[in-house]
Design a protein around this motif. Sequence first.
Motif, PDB file in Angstrom:
ATOM      1  N   ARG A 162      -1.738  65.985  36.139  1.00 49.39           N
ATOM      2  CA  ARG A 162      -0.823  65.904  37.287  1.00 49.39           C
ATOM      3  C   ARG A 162       0.362  66.847  37.124  1.00 49.39           C
ATOM      4  O   ARG A 162       0.845  67.425  38.105  1.00 49.39           O
ATOM      5  N   THR A 163       0.848  67.001  35.906  1.00 50.65           N
ATOM      6  CA  THR A 163       2.011  67.868  35.691  1.00 50.65           C
ATOM      7  C   THR A 163       1.641  69.348  35.663  1.00 50.65           C
ATOM      8  O   THR A 163       2.524  70.204  35.615  1.00 50.65           O
ATOM      9  N   ASN A 164       0.343  69.647  35.682  1.00 50.00           N
ATOM     10  CA  ASN A 164      -0.096  71.046  35.644  1.00 50.00           C
ATOM     11  C   ASN A 164      -0.831  71.445  36.917  1.00 50.00           C
ATOM     12  O   ASN A 164      -1.743  72.279  36.887  1.00 50.00           O
ATOM     13  N   THR A 165      -0.437  70.858  38.027  1.00 53.93           N
ATOM     14  CA  THR A 165      -1.108  71.179  39.282  1.00 53.93           C
ATOM     15  C   THR A 165      -0.668  72.542  39.818  1.00 53.93           C
ATOM     16  O   THR A 165       0.433  73.003  39.559  1.00 53.93           O
ATOM     17  N   ARG A 166      -1.573  73.168  40.551  1.00 52.61           N
ATOM     18  CA  ARG A 166      -1.301  74.428  41.237  1.00 52.61           C
ATOM     19  C   ARG A 166      -1.837  74.337  42.654  1.00 52.61           C
ATOM     20  O   ARG A 166      -2.787  73.599  42.922  1.00 52.61           O
ATOM     21  N   GLU A 167      -1.257  75.107  43.533  1.00 57.72           N
ATOM     22  CA  GLU A 167      -1.781  75.165  44.893  1.00 57.72           C
ATOM     23  C   GLU A 167      -3.163  75.804  44.871  1.00 57.72           C
ATOM     24  O   GLU A 167      -3.418  76.763  44.140  1.00 57.72           O
ATOM     25  N   VAL A 168      -4.059  75.266  45.677  1.00 57.02           N
ATOM     26  CA  VAL A 168      -5.441  75.751  45.696  1.00 57.02           C
ATOM     27  C   VAL A 168      -5.565  76.937  46.644  1.00 57.02           C
ATOM     28  O   VAL A 168      -5.094  76.893  47.787  1.00 57.02           O
ATOM     29  N   ALA A 169      -6.204  77.999  46.141  1.00 59.30           N
ATOM     30  CA  ALA A 169      -6.419  79.184  46.960  1.00 59.30           C
ATOM     31  C   ALA A 169      -7.719  79.099  47.748  1.00 59.30           C
ATOM     32  O   ALA A 169      -7.793  79.533  48.902  1.00 59.30           O
ATOM     33  N   ASN A 170      -8.755  78.535  47.115  1.00 61.57           N
ATOM     34  CA  ASN A 170     -10.068  78.527  47.765  1.00 61.57           C
ATOM     35  C   ASN A 170     -10.922  77.400  47.186  1.00 61.57           C
ATOM     36  O   ASN A 170     -10.860  77.099  45.995  1.00 61.57           O
ATOM     37  N   VAL A 171     -11.698  76.776  48.058  1.00 63.23           N
ATOM     38  CA  VAL A 171     -12.679  75.769  47.647  1.00 63.23           C
ATOM     39  C   VAL A 171     -14.001  76.136  48.294  1.00 63.23           C
ATOM     40  O   VAL A 171     -14.069  76.396  49.505  1.00 63.23           O
ATOM     41  N   SER A 172     -15.069  76.195  47.500  1.00 68.19           N
ATOM     42  CA  SER A 172     -16.382  76.515  48.045  1.00 68.19           C
ATOM     43  C   SER A 172     -17.426  75.581  47.444  1.00 68.19           C
ATOM     44  O   SER A 172     -17.197  74.944  46.418  1.00 68.19           O
ATOM     45  N   ALA A 173     -18.572  75.502  48.092  1.00 66.03           N
ATOM     46  CA  ALA A 173     -19.611  74.576  47.636  1.00 66.03           C
ATOM     47  C   ALA A 173     -20.981  75.092  48.032  1.00 66.03           C
ATOM     48  O   ALA A 173     -21.128  75.882  48.972  1.00 66.03           O
ATOM     49  N   ARG A 174     -21.981  74.628  47.305  1.00 63.04           N
ATOM     50  CA  ARG A 174     -23.369  74.945  47.653  1.00 63.04           C
ATOM     51  C   ARG A 174     -24.298  73.920  47.019  1.00 63.04           C
ATOM     52  O   ARG A 174     -24.090  73.487  45.880  1.00 63.04           O
ATOM     53  N   THR A 175     -25.317  73.531  47.777  1.00 60.77           N
ATOM     54  CA  THR A 175     -26.408  72.706  47.261  1.00 60.77           C
ATOM     55  C   THR A 175     -27.689  73.496  47.421  1.00 60.77           C
ATOM     56  O   THR A 175     -27.963  74.048  48.489  1.00 60.77           O
TER      57      THR A 175
ATOM     58  N   LEU B  45     -19.379  72.586  43.189  1.00 60.13           N
ATOM     59  CA  LEU B  45     -18.122  72.609  43.934  1.00 60.13           C
ATOM     60  C   LEU B  45     -17.161  73.460  43.121  1.00 60.13           C
ATOM     61  O   LEU B  45     -16.932  73.189  41.946  1.00 60.13           O
ATOM     62  N   TYR B  46     -16.619  74.502  43.735  1.00 59.08           N
ATOM     63  CA  TYR B  46     -15.819  75.501  43.032  1.00 59.08           C
ATOM     64  C   TYR B  46     -14.401  75.481  43.586  1.00 59.08           C
ATOM     65  O   TYR B  46     -14.182  75.672  44.780  1.00 59.08           O
ATOM     66  N   ILE B  47     -13.435  75.234  42.714  1.00 53.98           N
ATOM     67  CA  ILE B  47     -12.027  75.149  43.119  1.00 53.98           C
ATOM     68  C   ILE B  47     -11.249  76.234  42.387  1.00 53.98           C
ATOM     69  O   ILE B  47     -11.229  76.265  41.155  1.00 53.98           O
ATOM     70  N   TRP B  48     -10.617  77.114  43.167  1.00 58.91           N
ATOM     71  CA  TRP B  48      -9.881  78.236  42.577  1.00 58.91           C
ATOM     72  C   TRP B  48      -8.400  78.102  42.926  1.00 58.91           C
ATOM     73  O   TRP B  48      -8.009  78.283  44.074  1.00 58.91           O
TER      74      TRP B  48
END
Length: 319
Positions: free
Chosen positions: A110-123, A184-187
């Motif tokens: 929680r103390t090391n959070t950053r704003e998310v630039a991009n979230v992508s996904a694929r099945t 699920l990819y979170i950048w």
Amino acid sequence: GPLQMGGYGGRNKPAEDVLDYPAGNTIYLEDTEGERVKVAIVVLDLCLLGHNWQEELRREIESQEGIKMMLHCTHTHHAPAAIPMTLAETSERYLGTLRTIIMESVQLARTNTREVANVSARTTRYWGNFIMNRTFEDDPAVRPRIRDDTKHGYLHKRVEALTPCKVFGIGKDAMPLDRNLSVLYIWPKGPQATPVTIVNFGCHPNVMEKENLLMSADFPGALREFMQQSDGGGQIVFVNGATGDMRPAMGDTSYEAMEAFGVMMGAQAIRARAYSAGIDNPRLRFIEKQITIPLVDTSSVHATLSCLAIGEQTIVTIP
């Protein structure tokens, strides 16, 4: 003293050493708009955790500014037993230490959070015949009806040599085999940002069997290591699916086979991620519900069903 390993009821000896260290991952997500959801996804290389223990921990974490927790065990059969097993009672000292580590990991994330630039996904459908439904080899009523003819795409019996096999069902003999692999990819934003990849498919992490007395994450550890080395970093998190009776069919039960399985599935996860599609407006929504599951012996068990939506993608914990 020596720790009993969880997973195999027939294992009658405690762990003797460590092959690779079972790990834990915590992902903290917070939506500062919309429903203002705060959720910690905690993934542990353990076989099982008791319901009451989980609920106490869940309440304690939620008391910290309303943080919801989704707790997941990868179901490896080669990590410390977190519920009583046949050889000995679960170590209360171990469970106490585990509780402290989880609490600290949630706060650290929680103390090391950053704003998310991009979230992508694929099945996608994974290739290869490395997963089977073990019901076929265990059920004498089903085994004689297994067809051996590869030309017709029928069921393939796992032969004595333990060669990799397909397992598909036909008619009333059909057994579940989920061939989907999801990523699920979170950048996050920032030059030093560390991406997070969540990999999901259903399979028992027991390439190695009950004869193994070395602590190990089994193939989830090998998958994470391969993806981290291939990508040059990032946090890799494996979350299991509804495993049922699906298990690896690798040809043997050695460490080398376990590592090979992790590498093969990790390579497919990297490929799937390369073709992942961005999620528009990845707002968070969260809901949980206490459920009662009836059992065949007329008893029942209690569980918590949690659902996290990230845009149109959904993560559901399955008891």
